[in-house]
Design an enzyme around this catalytic site. Sequence first.
Site, PDB file in Angstrom:
ATOM      1  N   ASP A  34       0.811  -1.211   0.000  1.00 42.21           N
ATOM      2  CA  ASP A  34       0.000   0.000   0.000  1.00 42.21           C
ATOM      3  C   ASP A  34       0.849   1.267   0.000  1.00 42.21           C
ATOM      4  O   ASP A  34       2.043   1.224   0.246  1.00 42.21           O
ATOM      5  CB  ASP A  34      -0.909  -0.003   1.232  1.00 42.21           C
ATOM      6  CG  ASP A  34      -2.191  -0.783   0.976  1.00 42.21           C
ATOM      7  OD1 ASP A  34      -2.400  -1.205  -0.177  1.00 42.21           O
ATOM      8  OD2 ASP A  34      -2.970  -0.959   1.928  1.00 42.21           O
ATOM      9  N   LYS A  56      -2.941   4.486  -4.773  1.00 40.35           N
ATOM     10  CA  LYS A  56      -2.412   5.823  -5.057  1.00 40.35           C
ATOM     11  C   LYS A  56      -2.906   6.744  -3.960  1.00 40.35           C
ATOM     12  O   LYS A  56      -2.517   6.633  -2.833  1.00 40.35           O
ATOM     13  CB  LYS A  56      -2.894   6.292  -6.420  1.00 40.35           C
ATOM     14  CG  LYS A  56      -1.883   6.006  -7.509  1.00 40.35           C
ATOM     15  CD  LYS A  56      -2.324   6.664  -8.791  1.00 40.35           C
ATOM     16  CE  LYS A  56      -1.360   6.375  -9.908  1.00 40.35           C
ATOM     17  NZ  LYS A  56      -1.991   6.616 -11.200  1.00 40.35           N
ATOM     18  N   MET A 170      -7.583   9.668   9.375  1.00 39.24           N
ATOM     19  CA  MET A 170      -8.199  10.185   8.148  1.00 39.24           C
ATOM     20  C   MET A 170      -9.099  11.387   8.432  1.00 39.24           C
ATOM     21  O   MET A 170     -10.136  11.559   7.792  1.00 39.24           O
ATOM     22  CB  MET A 170      -9.048   9.074   7.488  1.00 39.24           C
ATOM     23  CG  MET A 170      -8.237   7.858   7.104  1.00 39.24           C
ATOM     24  SD  MET A 170      -9.254   6.482   6.519  1.00 39.24           S
ATOM     25  CE  MET A 170      -9.835   5.782   8.058  1.00 39.24           C
TER      26      MET A 170
HETATM   27  N1  SAH Z   1      -3.916   0.624   9.009  1.00 37.64           N
HETATM   28  C1  SAH Z   1      -3.344   1.935   9.293  1.00 37.64           C
HETATM   29  C2  SAH Z   1      -4.360   3.041   9.103  1.00 37.64           C
HETATM   30  C3  SAH Z   1      -4.806   3.225   7.665  1.00 37.64           C
HETATM   31  S1  SAH Z   1      -5.983   4.516   7.471  1.00 37.64           S
HETATM   32  C4  SAH Z   1      -2.777   1.916  10.717  1.00 37.64           C
HETATM   33  O1  SAH Z   1      -3.041   0.991  11.484  1.00 37.64           O
HETATM   34  O2  SAH Z   1      -2.031   2.837  11.060  1.00 37.64           O
HETATM   35  C5  SAH Z   1      -4.954   5.853   6.898  1.00 37.64           C
HETATM   36  C6  SAH Z   1      -4.811   6.911   7.987  1.00 37.64           C
HETATM   37  O3  SAH Z   1      -3.916   6.455   8.982  1.00 37.64           O
HETATM   38  C7  SAH Z   1      -4.229   8.214   7.513  1.00 37.64           C
HETATM   39  O4  SAH Z   1      -5.208   9.062   6.948  1.00 37.64           O
HETATM   40  C8  SAH Z   1      -3.708   8.805   8.813  1.00 37.64           C
HETATM   41  O5  SAH Z   1      -4.750   9.341   9.588  1.00 37.64           O
HETATM   42  C9  SAH Z   1      -3.219   7.545   9.517  1.00 37.64           C
HETATM   43  N2  SAH Z   1      -1.783   7.309   9.333  1.00 37.64           N
HETATM   44  C10 SAH Z   1      -1.196   6.261   8.739  1.00 37.64           C
HETATM   45  N3  SAH Z   1       0.155   6.346   8.804  1.00 37.64           N
HETATM   46  C11 SAH Z   1       0.416   7.498   9.478  1.00 37.64           C
HETATM   47  C12 SAH Z   1       1.615   8.136   9.904  1.00 37.64           C
HETATM   48  N4  SAH Z   1       2.813   7.628   9.655  1.00 37.64           N
HETATM   49  N5  SAH Z   1       1.497   9.299  10.607  1.00 37.64           N
HETATM   50  C13 SAH Z   1       0.295   9.833  10.883  1.00 37.64           C
HETATM   51  N6  SAH Z   1      -0.863   9.267  10.504  1.00 37.64           N
HETATM   52  C14 SAH Z   1      -0.808   8.118   9.821  1.00 37.64           C
END
Ligand code: SAH
Length: 259
Positions: A34, A56, A170
């Site tokens: 991803d 994307k 998000m």
């Molecule tokens: N499965 C992922 C979440 C996916 S949803 C997890 O467990 O972290 C995507 C959202 O995750 C983004 O919009 C943001 O809010 C958050 N996110 C993912 N990686 C991030 C990072 N390195 N720093 C801050 N927010 C992050």
Amino acid sequence: MGKVYIVGAGPGDVELITLKGLRCIKEADVILYDRLINRELLSYAKPNAQLIFCGKLPNRHAMIQEHINHSLVQYAKQGKVVTRLKGGDPFVFGRGAEEAEVLAENHIPYEIVPGITAGIAAPAYAGIPVTHRDFGSSFAIVTGHMKEGKDDSIKWESLANGVDTLAIYMGVGNLPYICQNLLKYGRSATTPVALVYMGTFEEQQTVTGTLVTIVEIAQETQVKNPSIIIVGEVVSLREKIQWFEQKKEALDLLKESVV
Ligand code: SAH
């Protein structure tokens, strides 16, 4: 018959993947990855592994979900070891469960490898614990991806009053709506809020404010995605125990002085 591993890659810092997750990368014949994963992780793949990018921008998936599901099934049926690599944890807003459902329906062997989710790791790297004996004894993971008036199934009243710390994923685009709702249902206007951008990556940046001030601060500083929104008194601990961004600043200063 092959096998599919649905793996959490962790939040960004390449060392925050699990040993098991790393083994799944090393053993894979095919890796479907991803957008939010640290690409450096792919350097651990076998030289002849097939690497397929699956996303994307949000809402504009390079491969739509059905196509991803179909690919997982097909590669496994060809006898391949398939690693499905997702940012953070695959079961936290990651659609990992939907993919597991399809694999189960098709009788494909699979394993789930949890990862460190951004809602805990990004604040930790910003010096914000999601719980603390004096500041927060409950913690909720919330999606901020909702539409005002439309499919908003979030229980704002319970979240505003019943949970100490909120980690909102998000949510940057909906920040004004989120703050309005929490205030409307009685959360104190002085509640601290932090936005952590690119948590645990080199690029990490954090801004803080309150439920009343954070919208303007976010606009001024142009906070982008991916960011986690942390709401709650725990945010105040950052003043004392922030470490990662400080460490980076010290290194940058050192580099400048060497130049
Ligand atoms: N499965 C992922 C979440 C996916 S949803 C997890 O467990 O972290 C995507 C959202 O995750 C983004 O919009 C943001 O809010 C958050 N996110 C993912 N990686 C991030 C990072 N390195 N720093 C801050 N927010 C992050």
